[in-house]
Design a protein around this motif. Structure first.
Motif, PDB file in Angstrom:
ATOM      1  N   ILE A 129       3.773  -2.910   7.260  1.00 42.28           N
ATOM      2  CA  ILE A 129       3.381  -3.813   8.342  1.00 42.28           C
ATOM      3  C   ILE A 129       2.589  -3.051   9.404  1.00 42.28           C
ATOM      4  CG2 ILE A 129       4.270  -5.253  10.210  1.00 42.28           C
ATOM      5  CD1 ILE A 129       6.611  -5.969   8.386  1.00 42.28           C
ATOM      6  N   GLN A 130       3.056  -1.858   9.743  1.00 43.97           N
ATOM      7  CA  GLN A 130       2.352  -1.035  10.733  1.00 43.97           C
ATOM      8  C   GLN A 130       0.962  -0.629  10.231  1.00 43.97           C
ATOM      9  OE1 GLN A 130       4.557   2.394  11.896  1.00 43.97           O
ATOM     10  NE2 GLN A 130       3.171   2.964  13.555  1.00 43.97           N
ATOM     11  N   GLN A 131       0.863  -0.288   8.951  1.00 42.09           N
ATOM     12  CA  GLN A 131      -0.420   0.101   8.370  1.00 42.09           C
ATOM     13  C   GLN A 131      -1.392  -1.072   8.366  1.00 42.09           C
ATOM     14  OE1 GLN A 131      -1.486   3.009   7.542  1.00 42.09           O
ATOM     15  NE2 GLN A 131      -3.449   2.376   6.664  1.00 42.09           N
ATOM     16  N   GLN A 132      -0.896  -2.266   8.045  1.00 41.95           N
ATOM     17  CA  GLN A 132      -1.756  -3.446   8.049  1.00 41.95           C
ATOM     18  C   GLN A 132      -2.222  -3.790   9.458  1.00 41.95           C
ATOM     19  OE1 GLN A 132      -0.062  -6.780   6.030  1.00 41.95           O
ATOM     20  NE2 GLN A 132      -0.253  -5.851   4.009  1.00 41.95           N
ATOM     21  N   ALA A 133      -1.356  -3.614  10.445  1.00 39.67           N
ATOM     22  CA  ALA A 133      -1.766  -3.865  11.833  1.00 39.67           C
ATOM     23  C   ALA A 133      -2.860  -2.894  12.265  1.00 39.67           C
ATOM     24  CB  ALA A 133      -0.555  -3.759  12.759  1.00 39.67           C
ATOM     25  N   LEU A 134      -2.727  -1.628  11.849  1.00 36.05           N
ATOM     26  CA  LEU A 134      -3.759  -0.631  12.171  1.00 36.05           C
ATOM     27  C   LEU A 134      -5.085  -0.980  11.509  1.00 36.05           C
ATOM     28  CD1 LEU A 134      -4.600   2.096  13.380  1.00 36.05           C
ATOM     29  CD2 LEU A 134      -3.704   3.189  11.317  1.00 36.05           C
ATOM     30  N   GLU A 135      -5.043  -1.373  10.241  1.00 38.97           N
ATOM     31  CA  GLU A 135      -6.268  -1.752   9.536  1.00 38.97           C
ATOM     32  C   GLU A 135      -6.914  -2.988  10.164  1.00 38.97           C
ATOM     33  OE1 GLU A 135      -5.120  -2.283   5.516  1.00 38.97           O
ATOM     34  OE2 GLU A 135      -4.841  -0.139   5.111  1.00 38.97           O
ATOM     35  N   LYS A 136      -6.100  -3.913  10.626  1.00 41.55           N
ATOM     36  CA  LYS A 136      -6.638  -5.105  11.268  1.00 41.55           C
ATOM     37  C   LYS A 136      -7.350  -4.749  12.571  1.00 41.55           C
ATOM     38  CE  LYS A 136      -5.344  -9.718  12.891  1.00 41.55           C
ATOM     39  NZ  LYS A 136      -4.215 -10.665  13.099  1.00 41.55           N
ATOM     40  N   ARG A 137      -6.745  -3.854  13.370  1.00 44.86           N
ATOM     41  CA  ARG A 137      -7.399  -3.424  14.612  1.00 44.86           C
ATOM     42  C   ARG A 137      -8.718  -2.710  14.326  1.00 44.86           C
ATOM     43  NH1 ARG A 137      -2.018  -2.070  16.105  1.00 44.86           N
ATOM     44  NH2 ARG A 137      -2.410   0.125  15.582  1.00 44.86           N
ATOM     45  N   ALA A 141     -12.365  -3.952  15.599  1.00 44.92           N
ATOM     46  CA  ALA A 141     -13.222  -3.055  16.385  1.00 44.92           C
ATOM     47  C   ALA A 141     -14.586  -2.892  15.732  1.00 44.92           C
ATOM     48  CB  ALA A 141     -12.536  -1.700  16.542  1.00 44.92           C
ATOM     49  N   LYS A 142     -14.603  -2.773  14.410  1.00 42.22           N
ATOM     50  CA  LYS A 142     -15.875  -2.645  13.699  1.00 42.22           C
ATOM     51  C   LYS A 142     -16.701  -3.915  13.825  1.00 42.22           C
ATOM     52  CE  LYS A 142     -17.732  -1.356   9.188  1.00 42.22           C
ATOM     53  NZ  LYS A 142     -17.396  -0.992   7.776  1.00 42.22           N
ATOM     54  N   ARG A 143     -16.037  -5.065  13.733  1.00 41.19           N
ATOM     55  CA  ARG A 143     -16.759  -6.334  13.877  1.00 41.19           C
ATOM     56  C   ARG A 143     -17.315  -6.496  15.289  1.00 41.19           C
ATOM     57  NH1 ARG A 143     -12.995 -10.984  12.029  1.00 41.19           N
ATOM     58  NH2 ARG A 143     -12.777  -9.457  10.344  1.00 41.19           N
TER      59      ARG A 143
END
Length: 292
Positions: A129-137, A141-143
Motif C-alpha cells: 500500500i505504501q509503495q502504491q501511494a509513492l508511485e501514485k504521487r 508529479a510527472k503529470r
C-alpha cells in the motif's frame, strides 16, 4: 497373458480419454451459458494481488473502439488523427438516447471494477500500500510537470541556453559517423574530446552569447507575465531577488531616516549648548533673574 494385459491397458487409456473429452465438452457448454460477469469475478479472485484491476473505458472510448474500424474502412487514406476527429464529431452529434447503451455498459463495468478493486485492496500488505501511494504521487508529479511544460511552451517561454557541446553537435550531426542516433552521438562525443582548445573556444563563445540571449528574453518574458497576472510562472530566483531588493530598499530608507533623526537631534543639542555658553545668553538669563 501378456497380450491380454496390453489390451486391457489400452482399453483403460481409451476410457480415460473419453472421460477427459466429455468433461471438456461439458465445460465448454457451461461457458456458453454463464454470463460474462461471472468470469469477471472469477478472474478477479484468481488474479494475483500484485496486478490491480484496470479501469473500464468510458462511454466515449467504447464508441471510438466500435466506430474506428468502420470509419477506417470508409476512409482508408486518412490519418488516424483525422479518423479520431471524425468519430469525436459523430459522438457530439449523437442524441442522449443513442449514447445511453454506451453509458449503461460503462456503469455496469464501473460497478464491477469497484468490487474488483475492493478485493484487490483487501489482499495488499502495508508495504505494498505504501509503495502504491509513492508511485501514485510520482505519477501525479510527472503529470503536473508535463502540463506545466506545455503551458509554458504555449505562453512562449524562451528556450534554455545551449552548452558548447550541444552547439557543436547540432552543427555536425548530419555528417557524423554512424547509422543510428546513438552511434552518431558517440562519434560526436569522441570528436569533441579531440578538439583543440582554440577550436572549443569558438563554441564556448557561442554558448556565452546564447546565455546573454536567454537572460534578456527571460527578463522581458517575466515582465510580460507580471503584466498579464501570471507572476506564479516567474522563476524562483527572480522572485527571491526581487524580494531581497525590496527588503534592502526598505532597510536603507529606515537607516537614512534614522540617521537624519540622529543628526537633527545632535544639531538641536549643540545649538542649546552654544546658547547657554555664550555671554549674551548669560546676560539675558541674569536680567531675567533680577526681574523676578
Amino acid at each position: 497373458m501378456a497380450p491380454f494385459s496390453l489390451m486391457a491397458a489400452s482399453v483403460s487409456c481409451l476410457a480415460k480419454s473419453f472421460t477427459i473429452f466429455s468433461c471438456t465438452s461439458a465445460l465448454a457448454r457451461c461457458t456458453t451459458v454463464l454470463p460474462g460477469t461471472y468470469f469477471n469475478l472469477v478472474r478477479c479472485l484468481t488474479s494475483p494481488a500484485s496486478v490491480p484491476p484496470k479501469r473500464p473505458p468510458n462511454a466515449y472510448i467504447r464508441y471510438v473502439v466500435q466506430q474506428k474500424p468502420v470509419v477506417t474502412r470508409q476512409n482508408p487514406d486518412v490519418k488516424i488523427i483525422e479518423i479520431i476527429g471524425k468519430i469525436a464529431q459523430q459522438w457530439r452529434s449523437l442524441s442522449p438516447q443513442q449514447k445511453q447503451p454506451f453509458e449503461e455498459a460503462y456503469q455496469r463495468d464501473r460497478e464491477q471494477f469497484q468490487l474488483d478493486l475492493k478485493h484487490y485492496q483487501a489482499k495488499l500488505t502495508p508495504a505494498e500500500i505504501q509503495q502504491q501511494a509513492l508511485e501514485k504521487r510520482q505519477r501525479l508529479a510527472k503529470r503536473k510537470a508535463t502540463r506545466k511544460k506545455r503551458e509554458l511552451s504555449s505562453l512562449g517561454k524562451p528556450k534554455r541556453p545551449r552548452s558548447p557541446f550541444n552547439i557543436f553537435m547540432s552543427e555536425h550531426f548530419v555528417e557524423a559517423r554512424g547509422t543510428t542516433v546513438t552511434d552518431k552521438m558517440k562519434s560526436l562525443l569522441d570528436d569533441w574530446k579531440n578538439l583543440f582548445s582554440h577550436q572549443r573556444q569558438v563554441y564556448t563563445q557561442l554558448a556565452e552569447d546564447d546565455k546573454i540571449r536567454y537572460k534578456n528574453e527571460m527578463q522581458s518574458w517575466e515582465e510580460h507575465m507580471v503584466e498579464i497576472g501570471r507572476s506564479d510562472l516567474i522563476r524562483e530566483q527572480s522572485t527571491k531577488k526581487a524580494s531581497a531588493k525590496t527588503a534592502e530598499t526598505t532597510v536603507n530608507v529606515k537607516k537614512k531616516a534614522k540617521a537624519k533623526a540622529v543628526k537633527a537631534k545632535g544639531k538641536s543639542k549643540a545649538t542649546g549648548k552654544m546658547m547657554k555658553s555664550s555671554p549674551k545668553a548669560k546676560a539675558v538669563s541674569v536680567t531675567a533673574t533680577k526681574r523676578k
